[in-house]
Design a protein around this motif. Sequence first.
Motif, PDB file in Angstrom:
ATOM      1  N   VAL A   1     -17.782  -5.395  -0.800  1.00 38.51           N
ATOM      2  CA  VAL A   1     -17.158  -6.649  -0.455  1.00 38.51           C
ATOM      3  C   VAL A   1     -16.119  -6.541   0.777  1.00 38.51           C
ATOM      4  CG1 VAL A   1     -15.374  -8.346  -0.809  1.00 38.51           C
ATOM      5  CG2 VAL A   1     -17.196  -7.759  -2.720  1.00 38.51           C
ATOM      6  N   PHE A   2     -15.494  -5.090   0.707  1.00 39.14           N
ATOM      7  CA  PHE A   2     -14.718  -4.799   1.847  1.00 39.14           C
ATOM      8  C   PHE A   2     -15.462  -4.653   3.072  1.00 39.14           C
ATOM      9  CE2 PHE A   2     -10.596  -3.219  -0.157  1.00 39.14           C
ATOM     10  CZ  PHE A   2     -10.529  -4.408  -1.037  1.00 39.14           C
TER      11      PHE A   2
ATOM     12  N   VAL B   1     -16.722  -3.367  -5.260  1.00 34.88           N
ATOM     13  CA  VAL B   1     -15.458  -4.152  -4.329  1.00 34.88           C
ATOM     14  C   VAL B   1     -15.571  -3.336  -3.026  1.00 34.88           C
ATOM     15  CG1 VAL B   1     -13.078  -3.676  -3.874  1.00 34.88           C
ATOM     16  CG2 VAL B   1     -13.995  -3.792  -6.539  1.00 34.88           C
TER      17      VAL B   1
ATOM     18  N   ALA C   1       1.286  -8.089  -5.449  1.00 35.59           N
ATOM     19  CA  ALA C   1       0.493  -7.896  -6.717  1.00 35.59           C
ATOM     20  C   ALA C   1       1.448  -7.300  -7.814  1.00 35.59           C
ATOM     21  CB  ALA C   1      -0.699  -6.663  -6.559  1.00 35.59           C
ATOM     22  N   ALA C   2       2.402  -6.487  -7.294  1.00 33.89           N
ATOM     23  CA  ALA C   2       3.253  -5.824  -8.187  1.00 33.89           C
ATOM     24  C   ALA C   2       4.381  -6.790  -8.877  1.00 33.89           C
ATOM     25  CB  ALA C   2       3.866  -4.761  -7.310  1.00 33.89           C
TER      26      ALA C   2
ATOM     27  N   MET D   1      -6.588  -8.462  -1.406  1.00 37.60           N
ATOM     28  CA  MET D   1      -7.192  -8.006  -0.141  1.00 37.60           C
ATOM     29  C   MET D   1      -8.436  -8.591   0.312  1.00 37.60           C
ATOM     30  SD  MET D   1      -5.980  -3.927  -0.540  1.00 37.60           S
ATOM     31  CE  MET D   1      -6.801  -3.323   0.296  1.00 37.60           C
ATOM     32  N   SER D   2      -9.383  -8.769  -0.653  1.00 35.65           N
ATOM     33  CA  SER D   2     -10.531  -9.368  -0.272  1.00 35.65           C
ATOM     34  C   SER D   2     -10.551 -11.046  -0.156  1.00 35.65           C
ATOM     35  CB  SER D   2     -11.734  -8.912  -1.389  1.00 35.65           C
ATOM     36  OG  SER D   2     -11.291  -9.129  -2.663  1.00 35.65           O
ATOM     37  N   LEU D   3      -9.421 -11.460  -0.445  1.00 34.78           N
ATOM     38  CA  LEU D   3      -9.194 -12.829  -0.230  1.00 34.78           C
ATOM     39  C   LEU D   3      -9.201 -12.831   1.332  1.00 34.78           C
ATOM     40  CD1 LEU D   3      -8.583 -15.399  -1.859  1.00 34.78           C
ATOM     41  CD2 LEU D   3      -5.997 -14.929  -1.516  1.00 34.78           C
TER      42      LEU D   3
ATOM     43  N   SER E   1      -2.712 -10.739  -9.666  1.00 38.19           N
ATOM     44  CA  SER E   1      -2.378  -9.418  -9.863  1.00 38.19           C
ATOM     45  C   SER E   1      -3.213  -8.337  -9.529  1.00 38.19           C
ATOM     46  CB  SER E   1      -1.648  -9.022 -11.335  1.00 38.19           C
ATOM     47  OG  SER E   1      -3.082  -9.256 -12.185  1.00 38.19           O
ATOM     48  N   SER E   2      -4.380  -8.812  -9.102  1.00 37.74           N
ATOM     49  CA  SER E   2      -5.076  -7.826  -8.456  1.00 37.74           C
ATOM     50  C   SER E   2      -5.086  -7.244  -7.079  1.00 37.74           C
ATOM     51  CB  SER E   2      -6.668  -8.163  -8.901  1.00 37.74           C
ATOM     52  OG  SER E   2      -7.589  -7.320  -8.216  1.00 37.74           O
ATOM     53  N   ILE E   3      -4.807  -6.292  -6.780  1.00 38.16           N
ATOM     54  CA  ILE E   3      -4.448  -6.031  -5.118  1.00 38.16           C
ATOM     55  C   ILE E   3      -5.799  -5.983  -4.526  1.00 38.16           C
ATOM     56  CG2 ILE E   3      -4.661  -3.609  -5.755  1.00 38.16           C
ATOM     57  CD1 ILE E   3      -2.647  -3.220  -3.455  1.00 38.16           C
ATOM     58  N   LEU E   4      -6.942  -5.620  -5.175  1.00 40.34           N
ATOM     59  CA  LEU E   4      -8.193  -5.685  -4.631  1.00 40.34           C
ATOM     60  C   LEU E   4      -8.602  -7.166  -4.339  1.00 40.34           C
ATOM     61  CD1 LEU E   4     -10.006  -2.789  -6.624  1.00 40.34           C
ATOM     62  CD2 LEU E   4      -8.901  -2.564  -4.187  1.00 40.34           C
ATOM     63  N   SER E   5      -8.474  -7.948  -5.350  1.00 35.37           N
ATOM     64  CA  SER E   5      -8.737  -9.369  -5.127  1.00 35.37           C
ATOM     65  C   SER E   5      -8.052  -9.717  -4.008  1.00 35.37           C
ATOM     66  CB  SER E   5      -8.443 -10.094  -6.296  1.00 35.37           C
ATOM     67  OG  SER E   5      -9.235  -9.656  -7.448  1.00 35.37           O
TER      68      SER E   5
ATOM     69  N   LEU F   1      -9.828  -4.670   6.168  1.00 34.71           N
ATOM     70  CA  LEU F   1     -10.231  -4.316   4.858  1.00 34.71           C
ATOM     71  C   LEU F   1     -11.231  -3.284   4.760  1.00 34.71           C
ATOM     72  CD1 LEU F   1      -9.194  -5.943   2.559  1.00 34.71           C
ATOM     73  CD2 LEU F   1     -11.332  -7.468   2.450  1.00 34.71           C
TER      74      LEU F   1
ATOM     75  N   LEU G   1      -1.431   0.940  -7.494  1.00 35.49           N
ATOM     76  CA  LEU G   1      -1.823  -0.373  -7.762  1.00 35.49           C
ATOM     77  C   LEU G   1      -3.478  -0.582  -7.904  1.00 35.49           C
ATOM     78  CD1 LEU G   1       0.556  -2.920  -6.134  1.00 35.49           C
ATOM     79  CD2 LEU G   1       0.354  -2.740  -8.576  1.00 35.49           C
TER      80      LEU G   1
ATOM     81  N   HIS H   1      -2.416  -8.033   3.324  1.00 34.69           N
ATOM     82  CA  HIS H   1      -3.042  -6.920   3.619  1.00 34.69           C
ATOM     83  C   HIS H   1      -2.259  -5.699   2.711  1.00 34.69           C
ATOM     84  CE1 HIS H   1      -6.259  -4.521   4.797  1.00 34.69           C
ATOM     85  NE2 HIS H   1      -5.576  -3.806   5.477  1.00 34.69           N
ATOM     86  N   ALA H   2      -2.616  -4.586   3.138  1.00 34.67           N
ATOM     87  CA  ALA H   2      -2.418  -3.413   2.008  1.00 34.67           C
ATOM     88  C   ALA H   2      -0.645  -3.650   1.524  1.00 34.67           C
ATOM     89  CB  ALA H   2      -2.344  -2.142   2.854  1.00 34.67           C
TER      90      ALA H   2
ATOM     91  N   ASP I   1      -6.044  -1.715 -10.887  1.00 34.14           N
ATOM     92  CA  ASP I   1      -6.118  -3.118 -10.762  1.00 34.14           C
ATOM     93  C   ASP I   1      -7.147  -3.563 -11.819  1.00 34.14           C
ATOM     94  OD1 ASP I   1      -6.448  -4.987  -8.016  1.00 34.14           O
ATOM     95  OD2 ASP I   1      -8.120  -5.355  -9.343  1.00 34.14           O
ATOM     96  N   PRO I   2      -6.364  -4.975 -12.726  1.00 36.71           N
ATOM     97  CA  PRO I   2      -7.183  -5.624 -13.604  1.00 36.71           C
ATOM     98  C   PRO I   2      -8.746  -5.774 -13.253  1.00 36.71           C
ATOM     99  CG  PRO I   2      -5.500  -6.980 -12.618  1.00 36.71           C
ATOM    100  CD  PRO I   2      -5.374  -5.385 -12.155  1.00 36.71           C
TER     101      PRO I   2
ATOM    102  N   ASP J   1      -7.548 -13.403  -9.625  1.00 42.91           N
ATOM    103  CA  ASP J   1      -6.262 -13.088 -10.387  1.00 42.91           C
ATOM    104  C   ASP J   1      -5.504 -12.494  -9.228  1.00 42.91           C
ATOM    105  OD1 ASP J   1      -4.656 -11.575 -11.906  1.00 42.91           O
ATOM    106  OD2 ASP J   1      -6.020 -10.316 -12.864  1.00 42.91           O
TER     107      ASP J   1
ATOM    108  N   SER K   1       0.386  -5.170  -1.810  1.00 44.25           N
ATOM    109  CA  SER K   1       0.642  -4.299  -2.860  1.00 44.25           C
ATOM    110  C   SER K   1       2.082  -4.754  -3.284  1.00 44.25           C
ATOM    111  CB  SER K   1       0.695  -2.860  -2.757  1.00 44.25           C
ATOM    112  OG  SER K   1       1.957  -2.599  -1.931  1.00 44.25           O
TER     113      SER K   1
ATOM    114  N   ALA L   1       0.620   1.434  -3.001  1.00 42.70           N
ATOM    115  CA  ALA L   1      -0.801   0.635  -3.122  1.00 42.70           C
ATOM    116  C   ALA L   1      -1.770   1.208  -3.705  1.00 42.70           C
ATOM    117  CB  ALA L   1      -1.052   0.113  -1.569  1.00 42.70           C
TER     118      ALA L   1
ATOM    119  N   GLN M   1     -16.508  -7.827   4.678  1.00 42.18           N
ATOM    120  CA  GLN M   1     -15.292  -8.410   5.386  1.00 42.18           C
ATOM    121  C   GLN M   1     -15.304  -7.599   6.532  1.00 42.18           C
ATOM    122  OE1 GLN M   1     -12.402 -10.370   3.222  1.00 42.18           O
ATOM    123  NE2 GLN M   1     -13.631 -10.975   1.555  1.00 42.18           N
TER     124      GLN M   1
END
Lengths: 824, 92
Positions: free
Chosen positions: A384-385, A381, B23-24, B55-57, B49-53, A392, A348, B15-16, A352-353, B47, B20, A345, A388
């Motif tokens: 934001v975490f 980021v 996203a992968a 998670m923050s969803l 493919s973004s793990i951070l996005s 997170l 990734l 979540h984590a 992260d893009p 996006d 992941s 994780a 929330q």
Amino acid sequence: MIGIVVVSHSPKLARAAVELALEMVGVAGPAIAIAAGAGEGVTGTDAFKVAEAIAEVSSPEGVLVMMDLGSAVMSAEMALEFLEDPDIPVRLSSAPFVEGLMAAVVRAAGGATLAEVEREARGALGAKQSHLGDEDPAGLTVDTGPAAEHTIEVTLLNPDGLHARPVSMLITALSTLEATVTVANLRTGQAPVPANSPTALLTVGARKGDTISVAAAGRQAVEALEAVSDLVGKGFGELGTVPARAPEPSPAQPQARPASGALSSGPLSSGPLSSGPLGVSPGLAVGPIVRMPEPLDEPGPVAELPVSEREAAADRIVAASASVALTLREKAARVSGAARGILDATALMAEDPGLIDAAVSRVTGQGDVPERAVWAAVGEVAAVFTQQGGLLAARIPDLNDVRNRIVSELLGRPAPGLPDRSEPYVLVARDLAPADTALIDPAVCRAIVTVEGGPTSHTAILARALGLPAVVAVRDALDLPEGSVVIVDGTTGEIVVDPTDDQMVRAEEQIGRVATFDGTGQTRDGHRVQLLANVASPDSVAEAIEAKAEGVGLFRTEFCFLDHAEAPGLDEQVAAYRQVFAAFPGRKVTIRTLDAGADKPLAFVTAADEVNPALGIRGYRTAWRRPELLDTQLQAIATAAAAEDAVVGVMAPMIATVDEAVDFAARCAAHGLHNVGVMIETPAAAITAGPILERVDFASLGTNDLAQYTMAADRLMGELALLNDPWQPAVLRMIREACQAGLAAEKPVGVCGEAAADPMLAAILVGLGATSLSMSPRALGGVAELLGAVTVDQCRDAAVAAADAGSTGAARSAAAALLEPARA
Amino acid sequence: MSERKATIASRVGLHARPASIFAAAVGELPLEVTISLETDPAEDAMDASSILSLMSLGAANGDVVVLRAEGDGADAALDSLVKILETDLDAE
């Protein structure tokens, strides 16, 4: 209280000096503001900053300005011209920076006037000069006041004598009394010095065993002497830390002492708020020190990148992120389970893009340098975490780890985190993050030493799980040079730096000796304590037999039920239980009925929507909803027991009332089961253990839950780990309550929680009256060895002291001192 | 534009670990996939493919999310992604 401003060329120097000074006074220090650096990360001083700092801490009683050197003095002088409130007295001090600041902070905390503080600071070099034999030490010409009316002589008991911390305690204690007090060291015969001056007191050079003469005059002279006598008699609160230090050498048994290291007994090695080095995971290890790389600071602002360089800079971010992700994936491939998941994780996240786009656009758009761009992009980021919250927010450390890795890569620095080594080493770190600890390989990392942390910190829990010796709260650990060899004793908390050959030989002998259990648990004087194994499934039986467990004190049956959509049938259960019973013919096997709920949810008995599962339908309570499950299980146990030769006992988890115990015993009897007990995991059961034990044959203490419920602290919350400690005196008293009920009823009360696996705590449990201890098989050797080295009376004395202690630290220290011969 | 709805099956939500894995899986597709909560407007989609996005969803167990993608094979790709979200990844 006056305010203090610290002016330095270097922000780091200023912060460190302030931190050092504040260690002397704890939380109640004076207001301190730092004016350091010339801004933008440039070394130097800035008059405006000094003026701002003065304004920040200004008080009607005045402000003292401490400066390092050169232009700091000029900046401070210039700052005086910018002051907004000319009525606040401000003095610039010519005192030495570090010593003066320390003296000033201590004196100011005691409520001294600006002039007094300033004079004290100016004389602060006295201790050092006097110690080194310089002529005419400054600051010792302070008036020692009127002739003394009362005098006492007291002998210092604490290991380090009258060093910085006791001095500060003494001054604080005397500051509220109307008395003039002086102190003289009878060993050196030097003239008395005033007891309101830290620097003067430090020059007394009083060590452990020295007798000091304390004289007092004034209205409260007697009270003042009583206060001094009290502090000295209690060893300035430092006696409790003795076991954590090197033991006293004795002719019969030469003991290792810290050789030359910073850790031996430096006066600053224990601040007022810390308990000093603390062994938190038993065992002995030797190895060279490898330090965790220091954490990164936020990269300072630098000039905007020219447009022509931005594209290349942006490419560096992409490359660095890819490289970090690759490294993390390689690491992930070398581990398994949870650690692998964390690393995958994290990889990734590193590429992260969204994150990379944000960082790149900071470079191409506004000309940030790559490291600042990455830092800021991650910060967004993280914000934001944070917003929330919850799960997170808990990922923020991972996010920061990713940021640090990428920024280190960009800066060409060693990657933060666990060092990559193939040779054995001792890990020294400020503190360990879970992501670091997931990777520790006990085959190469031989011991852990940290500056932060306590007995229930993440580091301690992990070290115990890995079987690695660990010492925490070693305040000067980071001063140990990389590569120097240390002996780490995770039992006593002792660390020997650069050991002698003799010490090495002895340590290696001791390491080579593996504690084993001979199959009969007893104290040195023959008091029997059954040492049993906890068994979670038929698979773990072999380990228990290998470790010579006397039987099974806790056979958990959840394995039968996990991964099942519905409860397993009678035959399946009978077969499973028989496997364990068959392994212990003629031996005790105590089987626990299904313990579901809270941290062990099972779809068919626990509701997913409980607001507070730890206080919900769990343990024995699940039988209210599905009584037929319990009946099937009891039938299976009875059938399996009848088919094998084990001495089977059956117990119910999470009993809270006498009625539940009666109900359980009746159900067991209906299935022909007659050796029936209950788990004591709730304070309710501990307190009513007497009447409960009238209805059942035995009880077993589950210390993890008992601690959770006694302390009202969720076991699963790391933040509450300090409360969730079986060493909490409140928990020990609960255990005592239950054990005493057992003794009165002449029925066995054992312990089958985590607590029984800690050798020292095991001795306390025996002292409290536990008749058997059940633990993971690997803990049997260590527990058997300690028990075999102490008498039952020692256990009882230690148990009384621990249960009467005021804190977990005091409980541990008291127990360690009373069980000490066990370690000789 | 193809579009699919999926109900998050993981106990801890997206979540984590589940995030992941997801996203992968998205990262391996030759498509751009977005994700949004069913209750949010399409223009807030992120996006996938973004793990951070992800998670923050903040998608919890039982929440419905909308996946969107365009191009060749979008339908099949989205079907496979829905399957991942509707599996309790924590239980494995």
